[in-house]
Design a protein around this motif. Structure first.
Motif, PDB file in Angstrom:
ATOM      1  N   VAL A  69       0.857  -1.186   0.000  1.00 60.23           N
ATOM      2  CA  VAL A  69       0.000   0.000   0.000  1.00 60.23           C
ATOM      3  C   VAL A  69       0.895   1.238   0.000  1.00 60.23           C
ATOM      4  O   VAL A  69       1.695   1.422   0.918  1.00 60.23           O
ATOM      5  N   LEU A  70       0.764   2.065  -1.045  1.00 62.56           N
ATOM      6  CA  LEU A  70       1.546   3.295  -1.164  1.00 62.56           C
ATOM      7  C   LEU A  70       0.635   4.477  -0.843  1.00 62.56           C
ATOM      8  O   LEU A  70      -0.327   4.740  -1.565  1.00 62.56           O
ATOM      9  N   VAL A  71       0.937   5.167   0.273  1.00 60.56           N
ATOM     10  CA  VAL A  71       0.169   6.337   0.698  1.00 60.56           C
ATOM     11  C   VAL A  71       1.163   7.439   1.036  1.00 60.56           C
ATOM     12  O   VAL A  71       2.050   7.246   1.872  1.00 60.56           O
ATOM     13  N   ARG A  72       1.017   8.579   0.365  1.00 57.75           N
ATOM     14  CA  ARG A  72       1.886   9.736   0.618  1.00 57.75           C
ATOM     15  C   ARG A  72       3.368   9.378   0.577  1.00 57.75           C
ATOM     16  O   ARG A  72       4.141   9.741   1.455  1.00 57.75           O
ATOM     17  N   GLY A  73       3.765   8.591  -0.436  1.00 58.65           N
ATOM     18  CA  GLY A  73       5.165   8.252  -0.639  1.00 58.65           C
ATOM     19  C   GLY A  73       5.702   7.172   0.278  1.00 58.65           C
ATOM     20  O   GLY A  73       6.863   6.809   0.196  1.00 58.65           O
ATOM     21  N   GLN A  74       4.880   6.604   1.130  1.00 58.83           N
ATOM     22  CA  GLN A  74       5.300   5.570   2.078  1.00 58.83           C
ATOM     23  C   GLN A  74       4.632   4.250   1.727  1.00 58.83           C
ATOM     24  O   GLN A  74       3.418   4.189   1.602  1.00 58.83           O
ATOM     25  N   VAL A  75       5.436   3.176   1.570  1.00 59.01           N
ATOM     26  CA  VAL A  75       4.883   1.859   1.255  1.00 59.01           C
ATOM     27  C   VAL A  75       4.832   1.013   2.518  1.00 59.01           C
ATOM     28  O   VAL A  75       5.790   0.959   3.282  1.00 59.01           O
ATOM     29  N   THR A  76       3.699   0.373   2.726  1.00 64.10           N
ATOM     30  CA  THR A  76       3.531  -0.549   3.840  1.00 64.10           C
ATOM     31  C   THR A  76       2.977  -1.849   3.283  1.00 64.10           C
ATOM     32  O   THR A  76       2.075  -1.837   2.454  1.00 64.10           O
ATOM     33  N   ARG A  77       3.529  -2.969   3.729  1.00 63.02           N
ATOM     34  CA  ARG A  77       3.020  -4.274   3.318  1.00 63.02           C
ATOM     35  C   ARG A  77       2.007  -4.730   4.363  1.00 63.02           C
ATOM     36  O   ARG A  77       2.268  -4.658   5.570  1.00 63.02           O
ATOM     37  N   VAL A  78       0.871  -5.179   3.875  1.00 58.23           N
ATOM     38  CA  VAL A  78      -0.208  -5.607   4.751  1.00 58.23           C
ATOM     39  C   VAL A  78      -0.669  -6.997   4.323  1.00 58.23           C
ATOM     40  O   VAL A  78      -0.926  -7.230   3.145  1.00 58.23           O
ATOM     41  N   ASP A  79      -0.735  -7.912   5.285  1.00 62.54           N
ATOM     42  CA  ASP A  79      -1.266  -9.244   5.032  1.00 62.54           C
ATOM     43  C   ASP A  79      -2.750  -9.179   5.387  1.00 62.54           C
ATOM     44  O   ASP A  79      -3.109  -8.832   6.506  1.00 62.54           O
ATOM     45  N   VAL A  80      -3.614  -9.475   4.408  1.00 55.54           N
ATOM     46  CA  VAL A  80      -5.058  -9.357   4.607  1.00 55.54           C
ATOM     47  C   VAL A  80      -5.709 -10.725   4.415  1.00 55.54           C
ATOM     48  O   VAL A  80      -5.415 -11.421   3.449  1.00 55.54           O
TER      49      VAL A  80
END
Length: 169
Positions: A69-80
């Protein structure tokens, strides 16, 4: 619908309830706080989220159950996962990887570091290769204890999604 989301680095998943209100409107409940979300898919595949009056342009890259997930230049990996998928995972948790295991690129990117050599003995969960994708480094780990029998990854090279990088046997 109830989902469970685990952010990269977290040990436990947290429940997230999502209720479709019609059109592009959703009600999202996370950590006992409720948010009203308006989600509009843009032409280039990104999503514009309006959360309680604040706008967030968001881009997603799916890889199995995991989402970058890329939000405001920051990527976070999320296990859903939904409740059914969690039960299936729990049922198969006692099984371990057998035979040859192929380690593939989870998304297009660049190999920034190779942590092993062909012929090395590795432990389950040991880091093998670091791939940079979406401005984030992802350490790819061995799915089992064994020996690196093939090593195709080379530092500095670009790789496509699902490119074969190594094999552990």
């Amino acid at each position: 619908m109830r989902y469970f989301a685990k952010l990269q680095g977290q040990k436990e998943a947290v429940p997230v309830d999502i209720e479709h209100l019609g059109g592009t409107q959703y009600r999202l409940t996370l950590h006992e706080k409720t948010y009203t979300v308006d989600a509009l898919t843009l032409d280039h595949g990104a999503v514009s989220l309006l959360v309680d009056g604040t706008s967030y342009p968001v881009e997603f890259e799916e890889s199995g159950d995991e989402v970058g997930v890329l939000v405001r230049g920051q990527v976070t990996r999320v296990d859903v996962a939904d409740e059914r998928r969690l039960r299936l995972r729990a049922a198969s948790a006692g099984f371990s990887a057998e035979g040859k295991q192929v380690i593939s690129a989870p998304m297009p990117g660049k190999v920034v570091k190779v942590l092993v050599k062909q012929g090395d003995e590795v432990k389950e969960g040991q880091g093998l290769i670091v791939v940079e994708a979406m401005k984030m480094e992802n350490e790819l780990k061995s799915p089992k204890a064994g020996k690196v029998v093939e090593l195709l990854a080379k530092e500095g090279t670009t790789v496509e999604n699902n490119a074969k990088l190594a094999v552990v046997e």
